[in-house]
Design a protein around this motif. Sequence first.
Motif, PDB file in Angstrom:
ATOM      1  N   VAL A   1      34.702  -2.277  14.654  1.00 14.57           N
ATOM      2  CA  VAL A   1      33.445  -2.770  15.208  1.00 14.57           C
ATOM      3  C   VAL A   1      33.742  -3.687  16.385  1.00 14.57           C
ATOM      4  O   VAL A   1      34.672  -4.494  16.350  1.00 14.57           O
ATOM      5  N   SER A   2      32.928  -3.585  17.420  1.00 16.35           N
ATOM      6  CA  SER A   2      33.088  -4.456  18.584  1.00 16.35           C
ATOM      7  C   SER A   2      32.361  -5.783  18.368  1.00 16.35           C
ATOM      8  O   SER A   2      31.555  -5.925  17.450  1.00 16.35           O
ATOM      9  N   VAL A   3      32.633  -6.744  19.246  1.00 14.33           N
ATOM     10  CA  VAL A   3      32.008  -8.056  19.146  1.00 14.33           C
ATOM     11  C   VAL A   3      30.497  -7.953  19.338  1.00 14.33           C
ATOM     12  O   VAL A   3      29.712  -8.629  18.656  1.00 14.33           O
ATOM     13  N   ASP A   4      30.072  -7.100  20.248  1.00 12.47           N
ATOM     14  CA  ASP A   4      28.634  -6.952  20.499  1.00 12.47           C
ATOM     15  C   ASP A   4      27.899  -6.340  19.308  1.00 12.47           C
ATOM     16  O   ASP A   4      26.694  -6.572  19.137  1.00 12.47           O
ATOM     17  N   GLN A   5      28.606  -5.564  18.481  1.00 16.22           N
ATOM     18  CA  GLN A   5      27.965  -4.937  17.330  1.00 16.22           C
ATOM     19  C   GLN A   5      27.817  -5.891  16.145  1.00 16.22           C
ATOM     20  O   GLN A   5      26.916  -5.727  15.322  1.00 16.22           O
ATOM     21  N   ASP A   6      28.696  -6.868  16.027  1.00 16.28           N
ATOM     22  CA  ASP A   6      28.622  -7.843  14.939  1.00 16.28           C
ATOM     23  C   ASP A   6      28.885  -9.251  15.474  1.00 16.28           C
ATOM     24  O   ASP A   6      29.911  -9.867  15.171  1.00 16.28           O
ATOM     25  N   PRO A   7      27.976  -9.791  16.252  1.00 14.19           N
ATOM     26  CA  PRO A   7      28.216 -11.091  16.884  1.00 14.19           C
ATOM     27  C   PRO A   7      28.191 -12.267  15.911  1.00 14.19           C
ATOM     28  O   PRO A   7      28.783 -13.316  16.201  1.00 14.19           O
ATOM     29  N   LEU A   8      27.538 -12.125  14.764  1.00 14.67           N
ATOM     30  CA  LEU A   8      27.460 -13.223  13.800  1.00 14.67           C
ATOM     31  C   LEU A   8      28.395 -13.023  12.610  1.00 14.67           C
ATOM     32  O   LEU A   8      28.277 -13.739  11.601  1.00 14.67           O
ATOM     33  N   ASN A   9      29.299 -12.069  12.704  1.00  9.15           N
ATOM     34  CA  ASN A   9      30.319 -11.846  11.665  1.00  9.15           C
ATOM     35  C   ASN A   9      29.705 -11.530  10.291  1.00  9.15           C
ATOM     36  O   ASN A   9      30.093 -12.097   9.265  1.00  9.15           O
TER      37      ASN A   9
END
Length: 268
Positions: free
Chosen positions: A118-126
């Motif tokens: 997963v990229s950072v933009d897809q899961d920005p809040l972890n």
Amino acid sequence: MPTLRFSLGMQRLVPFLGYHHVLMILIAIAIVLLSLLLAGCSSSSPGIPNIFLISLYYQSDPPTFDPAQVDPGVTTAIANIVGQAILEVRVGYFGICVNADGGSFLCSNNASALAEQVSVDQDPLNLIWIASTFKDSIIFPYLIIVAIILAFVCFILLATFPGWHEETDERGSERDVKPFPSRPVSQVALALIFVASVFVLVSVLWQHTASVAASTIASDFGNGSVQSGVGAGAMVLGWIGFSLLIIVTIGLLVMILSIQLLDNLVDD
């Protein structure tokens, strides 16, 4: 013709189905349901990702404002961080499933491996990390595992109960008889299924309470940007499994008391 044969076969079979056979069927169903509950989110097989305890997903909704909020404007900052993310994370007892782009779910018991996909933009809040923490720190599946083992041992003990068989009396005629099961074996089976029922009850209550609490906290924390839900399928599997085990417990207790009453009447 096949229907007639089936009807005749059932007519011959039903009289030889004992009371303990019904209890065995209920135990088998309970074991299957509880096993499915444990298998939820453990693989990407059809239907398995739909058995989950809790789901966390990004979804833009109007935020909730309350006088208890010190900084209501933080919802705007969270919404800016989330952006257009639509990722969904589902948590099971032994696995996590991730749907990053609205397609199919990718499931694994290793949250780090899922995070790498997963990229950072897809899961920005972890959310994947939060789901992993929930699975590792809050969920406890081992009571259900022990309950399944105890229920299986009870199933084996019930299988040793005598069934209907034909005997020849003094006149030379055949008749169907069924001896009473061993009282010690019946009592051990009752104890095992009772303990299994208690373990499942504790686990299901734990599962329900923890899932609802985590879902509420996650939704409030991501006010307007993160939503969550409790898996109805997992709840249904757990409560039905518990109900079946309770029915078997009551059934065994009634059987033991009935046999004891008959013994007392015969002795009198």
